[in-house]
Design a protein around this motif. Structure first.
Motif: not given
Lengths: 230, 230
Positions: B118-126, B136-140, B168-172
């Motif tokens: 599933t595609w999950v927003p990074i802002s609401s990762m389980p 994921v943190g390091r990748a971001l 919008g992408l850069y802002e994300a």
DNA sequence: GATAAACTGTGTATAAATAACACAATCTGT
DNA sequence: ACAGATTGTGTTATTTATACACAGTTTATC
């Protein structure tokens, strides 16, 4: 049988690009050693060793560095993992590369010599075995990036150093000359250095004031959103 | 017996942080899957697999990405190798992490679904298993650095895109709002985009012009010492 | 004891990049 | 026709980077 047991296992080496700075020659150097075992006996290589079952990769990197230099508490960072099929002839070995920044004079020079290791200027590196040349290239690039945005240059200098010495180091890392007025202004404006009441008199008649990096100041500034840049 | 045979061998996994951008929600997303095997069955994890004897690590990363998304020729970069002793309970497994940038709509959404991904927003990762959250943190962080200094944002958008979409992408990615006038000026001043004679009319009445990234221009500029920065 | 040599240390002016900011243009659904 | 939502444009002030020249200090040397 656990789910992962069906998969192949690999030998994992840890190789380190160990940088040091020669204040006299104003040169950035790398610690290389002549291999005394096959394959490629007699050729130059990086310091390396094999990962053990009971140690983390970071731990292995530190162990191997300590073996060669006698040093602990050294700036080390994982660089990249090399895993091409043919990177080592006749064997499938992965290598996790690390780079380290050390103060040459703080290291155990006897121990280094015992291992057949030598400090070599990066500007005149010999050919290295396998993909070790590529490792050094990648490490140098990362060092250049890190030096610009984190205060790691100090890892390569003695605790007290002069501003011309620091500038010489940055010039060696970036491989270009810098304007001393601009360098000094930008550096001092960050308030990271404490000026000591003592001069270095070796390299000039006039003498240059010693300074000391203040990690505490840096921490404070970081917390206030400060971004190091040189 | 070869010199290396005496050393221990290790299972080596390859885990991928797969980023995608949702143009509608203006959100950066990560592709996660629910594990259907032990340990940690039913929990969220990154896509991963085991390295094979006859493949380079990069190749394994591509193979695994292809398995899940059906995609080849994707922007992928090695991130870091995780090798703590306790990173996976009850097993010693090293993990070489990669991150990938893909265009969500170009991927095989059926195939993705089949794998329980599933595609999950990074802002609401389980919560993720093991050290996958740290990955994921390091990748971001790395993505943020890369996006600033290399034109990789385009990897996350369709071939033709509008400037508001790109912004919008850069802002994300940066997780902050940008000034549209400054963004547009800086972007266009680089001469990397070709304006198409076609407008995107979904997201506004007025419509926004489509642009296309020109890799050839970028190559040319690179050769002339150009440095991308956004 | 004057001076040459070698390096340290300082200030200012110009150019370039970044940041802040407001309003008109376009289209469509009501 | 007009309200609403989004695209698209220009100018000014501030900050940062770059370029550049000369005086200060000490000692070895003539």
């Amino acid at each position: 049988m656990p789910y992962y047991q069906e998969h192949e296992k690999f030998h994992v080496a840890v190789d380190s690009i160990i940088f040091g700075y020669d204040e006299d020659g104003r040169e950035l150097k790398v610690l290389l050693l002549k291999r005394n075992f096959q394959p490629a006996k007699g050729e130059w290589s990086l310091m390396g060793g094999f990962l053990k079952n009971n140690e983390a990769i970071d731990t292995a990197a530190k162990r191997i560095l300590h073996q060669l230099t006698g040093l602990s508490d050294v700036y080390m960072e994982q660089l990249y993992t090399f895993g091409e099929l043919d990177r080592e002839p006749g064997a499938r070995i992965l290598s996790v590369a690390y780079f380290a920044l050390i103060k040459i004079n703080a290291s155990d020079l006897e121990l280094v010599k015992t291992h057949g290791a030598t400090w070599v200027p990066i500007s005149s590196m010999p050919r290295l075995i396998f993909d070790h040349t590529a490792m050094v290239g990648r490490a140098l690039k990362k060092l250049q990036v890190r030096a610009r945005t984190q205060p790691i240059g100090f890892e390569l200098l003695p605790d007290k150093f002069t501003i011309p010495q620091l500038q010489g180091l940055y010039e060696a890392i970036y491989n270009k000359t810098l304007d001393k007025r601009n360098f000094r202004r930008k550096l001092l404006s960050m308030n990271l250095l404490e000026k000591l009441e003592e001069k270095e008199k070796e390299s000039s008649r006039k003498g240059a004031w010693y300074y000391r990096f203040e990690p505490k100041n840096y921490e404070d500034l970081l917390n206030r959103g400060f971004n190091f840049e040189l």
